[in-house]
Scaffold this motif. Sequence first.
Motif, PDB file in Angstrom:
ATOM      1  N   THR A 124      20.437  -8.182 -11.632  1.00 42.62           N
ATOM      2  CA  THR A 124      20.081  -6.878 -11.093  1.00 42.62           C
ATOM      3  C   THR A 124      20.765  -6.682  -9.749  1.00 42.62           C
ATOM      4  OG1 THR A 124      17.925  -7.031 -12.154  1.00 42.62           O
ATOM      5  CG2 THR A 124      18.157  -5.379 -10.457  1.00 42.62           C
ATOM      6  N   ASN A 170      20.762  -3.672  -6.736  1.00 39.99           N
ATOM      7  CA  ASN A 170      20.195  -2.429  -6.215  1.00 39.99           C
ATOM      8  C   ASN A 170      20.805  -2.166  -4.847  1.00 39.99           C
ATOM      9  OD1 ASN A 170      18.420  -2.174  -8.395  1.00 39.99           O
ATOM     10  ND2 ASN A 170      16.900  -3.463  -7.387  1.00 39.99           N
ATOM     11  N   THR A 186      21.076   0.944  -1.731  1.00 37.66           N
ATOM     12  CA  THR A 186      20.676   2.247  -1.210  1.00 37.66           C
ATOM     13  C   THR A 186      21.301   2.447   0.158  1.00 37.66           C
ATOM     14  OG1 THR A 186      18.665   1.362  -0.206  1.00 37.66           O
ATOM     15  CG2 THR A 186      18.450   2.302  -2.412  1.00 37.66           C
ATOM     16  N   ASP A 237      21.683   1.487  -9.020  1.00 39.36           N
ATOM     17  CA  ASP A 237      20.909   0.411  -9.648  1.00 39.36           C
ATOM     18  C   ASP A 237      21.625  -0.014 -10.919  1.00 39.36           C
ATOM     19  OD1 ASP A 237      18.881   0.740  -7.752  1.00 39.36           O
ATOM     20  OD2 ASP A 237      17.857   2.224  -8.996  1.00 39.36           O
ATOM     21  N   ARG A 238      21.817  -1.307 -11.097  1.00 46.19           N
ATOM     22  CA  ARG A 238      22.463  -1.835 -12.309  1.00 46.19           C
ATOM     23  C   ARG A 238      21.691  -3.050 -12.780  1.00 46.19           C
ATOM     24  NH1 ARG A 238      26.911  -0.879 -15.822  1.00 46.19           N
ATOM     25  NH2 ARG A 238      27.720  -2.840 -16.537  1.00 46.19           N
ATOM     26  N   ASP A 241      22.068  -1.258 -17.988  1.00 47.04           N
ATOM     27  CA  ASP A 241      21.509   0.023 -17.574  1.00 47.04           C
ATOM     28  C   ASP A 241      21.988   0.317 -16.163  1.00 47.04           C
ATOM     29  OD1 ASP A 241      19.978   0.299 -19.926  1.00 47.04           O
ATOM     30  OD2 ASP A 241      18.422  -0.981 -19.064  1.00 47.04           O
ATOM     31  N   THR A 242      22.464   1.552 -15.944  1.00 48.97           N
ATOM     32  CA  THR A 242      22.972   1.948 -14.638  1.00 48.97           C
ATOM     33  C   THR A 242      22.342   3.268 -14.221  1.00 48.97           C
ATOM     34  OG1 THR A 242      25.085   0.901 -15.146  1.00 48.97           O
ATOM     35  CG2 THR A 242      25.053   2.412 -13.293  1.00 48.97           C
ATOM     36  N   ASN A 243      21.860   3.329 -13.000  1.00 43.79           N
ATOM     37  CA  ASN A 243      21.324   4.556 -12.405  1.00 43.79           C
ATOM     38  C   ASN A 243      22.063   4.807 -11.102  1.00 43.79           C
ATOM     39  OD1 ASN A 243      19.249   4.942 -14.354  1.00 43.79           O
ATOM     40  ND2 ASN A 243      18.064   3.341 -13.334  1.00 43.79           N
ATOM     41  N   ILE A 244      22.617   6.008 -10.978  1.00 39.12           N
ATOM     42  CA  ILE A 244      23.321   6.414  -9.764  1.00 39.12           C
ATOM     43  C   ILE A 244      22.800   7.800  -9.394  1.00 39.12           C
ATOM     44  CG2 ILE A 244      25.555   6.956  -8.728  1.00 39.12           C
ATOM     45  CD1 ILE A 244      26.834   5.138 -10.801  1.00 39.12           C
ATOM     46  N   GLY A 245      22.583   8.022  -8.121  1.00 33.51           N
ATOM     47  CA  GLY A 245      22.126   9.346  -7.739  1.00 33.51           C
ATOM     48  C   GLY A 245      21.968   9.501  -6.250  1.00 33.51           C
ATOM     49  N   SER A 287      19.301  11.670  -3.156  1.00 35.18           N
ATOM     50  CA  SER A 287      18.065  12.360  -2.855  1.00 35.18           C
ATOM     51  C   SER A 287      18.223  13.042  -1.504  1.00 35.18           C
ATOM     52  CB  SER A 287      16.915  11.353  -2.799  1.00 35.18           C
ATOM     53  OG  SER A 287      15.758  11.949  -2.283  1.00 35.18           O
TER      54      SER A 287
END
Length: 86
Positions: free
Chosen positions: A38, A40, A42, A58-59, A74-78, A80
């Motif tokens: 994992t 992470n 930020t 996040d990967r 699984d990959t999350n990019i974004g 806020s």
Amino acid sequence: LNVRLDLSVRDNKTIIRHLAQIQDNETEQITTGQRIFTINATADYVLSPRFNIQLFFDRTLNDPWTSRSFLTADTNIGFSIRFTLQ
């Protein structure tokens, strides 16, 4: 600017062990399990006391120990944007 990076590795295995000795010395057998990597990351940036921007990544990579499962990622990019009313 506030930057954070988290790395983790987790290794899960379920093993069957035979109580009686087998002649070919195969006393263990992995039935299920996976190795999980994992990452992470930020980054927070405060433009003003009321305005904040955050970017994240996040990967998660699952590498199974048995052939019953597949390698998954699984990959999350974004981002806020936070605006505080006070």
